[in-house]
Scaffold this active site. Structure first.
Site, PDB file in Angstrom:
ATOM      1  N   GLU A 127       0.806  -1.239   0.000  1.00 42.50           N
ATOM      2  CA  GLU A 127       0.000   0.000   0.000  1.00 42.50           C
ATOM      3  C   GLU A 127       0.835   1.283   0.000  1.00 42.50           C
ATOM      4  OE1 GLU A 127      -2.717  -0.359   3.303  1.00 42.50           O
ATOM      5  OE2 GLU A 127      -3.782  -2.029   2.375  1.00 42.50           O
ATOM      6  N   ASN A 168       2.177  -5.338  -3.065  1.00 44.46           N
ATOM      7  CA  ASN A 168       0.776  -5.649  -2.781  1.00 44.46           C
ATOM      8  C   ASN A 168      -0.022  -4.368  -2.556  1.00 44.46           C
ATOM      9  OD1 ASN A 168      -1.109  -7.901  -2.080  1.00 44.46           O
ATOM     10  ND2 ASN A 168      -1.139  -6.972  -0.031  1.00 44.46           N
ATOM     11  N   HIS A 205     -10.387  -6.269  -2.068  1.00 46.28           N
ATOM     12  CA  HIS A 205     -11.450  -5.974  -1.093  1.00 46.28           C
ATOM     13  C   HIS A 205     -12.555  -5.212  -1.825  1.00 46.28           C
ATOM     14  CE1 HIS A 205      -8.980  -7.373   2.175  1.00 46.28           C
ATOM     15  NE2 HIS A 205      -8.021  -6.536   1.854  1.00 46.28           N
ATOM     16  N   GLU A 234      -6.051 -10.945  -0.970  1.00 52.75           N
ATOM     17  CA  GLU A 234      -6.886 -10.680   0.222  1.00 52.75           C
ATOM     18  C   GLU A 234      -8.358 -10.608  -0.164  1.00 52.75           C
ATOM     19  OE1 GLU A 234      -5.467  -7.227   2.388  1.00 52.75           O
ATOM     20  OE2 GLU A 234      -3.374  -7.739   2.011  1.00 52.75           O
ATOM     21  N   ASP A 236     -12.110 -10.462  -0.560  1.00 53.61           N
ATOM     22  CA  ASP A 236     -13.414 -10.545   0.102  1.00 53.61           C
ATOM     23  C   ASP A 236     -14.351  -9.583  -0.612  1.00 53.61           C
ATOM     24  OD1 ASP A 236     -12.437  -8.156   1.250  1.00 53.61           O
ATOM     25  OD2 ASP A 236     -12.503  -8.897   3.299  1.00 53.61           O
TER      26      ASP A 236
HETATM   27  C1  XIL Z   1      -6.488  -6.194   8.339  1.00 41.97           C
HETATM   28  C2  XIL Z   1      -6.851  -7.339   9.272  1.00 41.97           C
HETATM   29  O1  XIL Z   1      -7.763  -8.191   8.602  1.00 41.97           O
HETATM   30  C3  XIL Z   1      -7.476  -6.810  10.546  1.00 41.97           C
HETATM   31  O2  XIL Z   1      -7.663  -7.857  11.489  1.00 41.97           O
HETATM   32  C4  XIL Z   1      -6.593  -5.723  11.157  1.00 41.97           C
HETATM   33  O3  XIL Z   1      -7.258  -5.153  12.269  1.00 41.97           O
HETATM   34  C5  XIL Z   1      -6.260  -4.653  10.140  1.00 41.97           C
HETATM   35  O4  XIL Z   1      -5.676  -5.250   9.002  1.00 41.97           O
HETATM   36  N1  XIL Z   1      -4.988  -4.595   3.724  1.00 41.97           N
HETATM   37  C6  XIL Z   1      -4.012  -5.446   4.209  1.00 41.97           C
HETATM   38  C7  XIL Z   1      -4.310  -6.320   5.380  1.00 41.97           C
HETATM   39  O5  XIL Z   1      -2.938  -5.553   3.610  1.00 41.97           O
HETATM   40  O6  XIL Z   1      -3.182  -6.534   6.181  1.00 41.97           O
HETATM   41  C8  XIL Z   1      -5.434  -5.755   6.227  1.00 41.97           C
HETATM   42  O7  XIL Z   1      -5.756  -6.709   7.247  1.00 41.97           O
HETATM   43  C9  XIL Z   1      -6.626  -5.420   5.370  1.00 41.97           C
HETATM   44  C10 XIL Z   1      -6.282  -4.387   4.336  1.00 41.97           C
END
Ligand code: XIL
Length: 301
Positions: A127, A168, A205, A234, A236
């Site tokens: 990020e 990432n 996400h 990641e 979802d």
């Molecule tokens: C999130 C986790 O799922 C949570 O439990 C935590 O409180 C915050 O981080 N991008 C990422 C992940 O790269 O590491 C993040 O994970 C979600 C967004």
């Protein structure tokens, strides 16, 4: 095949999941994990604040719990994440330029060294860009300047030459988007100059305000054409029923259509423990029942 992991493997891909150490004692959680998934990412346990809360004092316990569980099941492990502005312990923000540089390289060396040769891919930098394509104003950017990403990747290659090194990020899914273009130009520059980078992670996400873009397949293919692998890291997707299922199907189809897409990781086993539980964004509901999205992914693989 009757599980996500086996079905993906038949297509030459992995299907993985983010795991939290605190849930490994719950039998339904661990049974679902062991049955369905072939790759694991620690949801929080390999982040800087968890591993190195004080300078050069490392806590491996929770991360090793996840790592050992996964390896004991023959699963791959993705490393997440080495250099990120978030979940960063306070002491890092107080360092001057030369101390921050040595602390970053030491963190990379110690963490990658701990599991050297045993992690398939690391999210080296997470990020680092703003939505408009400029660099995020993190402590790393402020003190080390634009070169910090390349410094991190060079250190990572030396620390574990067997790990794939990924950049990432989120919101780099739509091809015609400033942030996507900025990351693409960085990867293009790295490959042209021989800066070590092996993969780009697309967090994935998605929600109604940020849906799966129609040119997602184009984006994955264009990055792959630079000579790097792509991974969905990641995933979802907010929603329910067939609407949610169709979006999961779309992501699965896009990864299958791009030879250099190695696999998909969903960001949690069950909606019960999702980081955004109101969105019910995962493949198993709160009682570990398979959702329509699960059936769509399995049928598409
Ligand atoms: C999130 C986790 O799922 C949570 O439990 C935590 O409180 C915050 O981080 N991008 C990422 C992940 O790269 O590491 C993040 O994970 C979600 C967004």
């Amino acid at each position: 095949a009757t599980t996500l992991g086996a079905a993906a493997a038949e297509r030459g891909k992995y299907f993985g999941v983010a795991v939290a150490a605190g849930h490994l004692g719950e039998s339904d959680y661990t049974a679902t994990l062991n049955r369905e998934f072939r790759s694991v990412t620690a949801e929080n346990e390999m982040k800087w604040d968890a591993l190195e809360p004080n300078r050069n004092q490392f806590n491996w316990g929770n991360a090793d719990r996840i790592f050992n569980h996964a390896r004991g099941q023959g699963m791959a492990v993705r490393g997440h994440t080495l250099v990120w502005h978030s979940q960063l312990p306070g002491w890092v923000g107080g360092l001057d330029t030369s101390n921050l540089r040595s602390a970053m390289v030491n963190h990379i060396n110690q963490v990658m060294g701990h599991w050297r040769g045993q992690i398939t891919a690391w999210d080296v930098v997470n990020e680092a860009f703003e939505e408009n394509g400029s660099r995020r104003n993190s402590v790393f950017q402020q003190r080390l300047g634009d070169g910090y990403i390349e410094e991190a990747f060079r250190a990572a290659r030396a620390a574990d030459p067997n790990a794939k090194l990924c950049y990432n990020d989120y919101n780099i899914d739509r091809w015609d988007y400033a942030k996507t273009q900025a990351v693409y130009r960085m990867v293009q520059d790295f490959t042209a100059r021989g800066v070590p980078i092996d993969c780009v992670g697309f967090q994935g996400h998605f929600n109604s305000g940020n849906p799966l873009p129609s040119n997602y397949h184009t984006t994955l293919g264009n990055f792959a054409s630079l000579g790097v692998d792509v991974q969905i890291t990641e995933l979802d997707i907010a929603g329910s029923g067939q609407t949610q299922a169709e979006q999961f199907r779309g992501v699965t189809q896009a990864c299958l259509a791009v030879a250099r897409c190695n696999g998909i990781t969903v960001w949690g086993v069950t909606d019960k423990y999702s980081w955004r539980p109101g969105d019910t964004p995962l493949l198993f509901d709160g009682n570990y029942n398979k959702k329509p999205a699960y059936d769509a992914v399995l049928a598409t693989l």
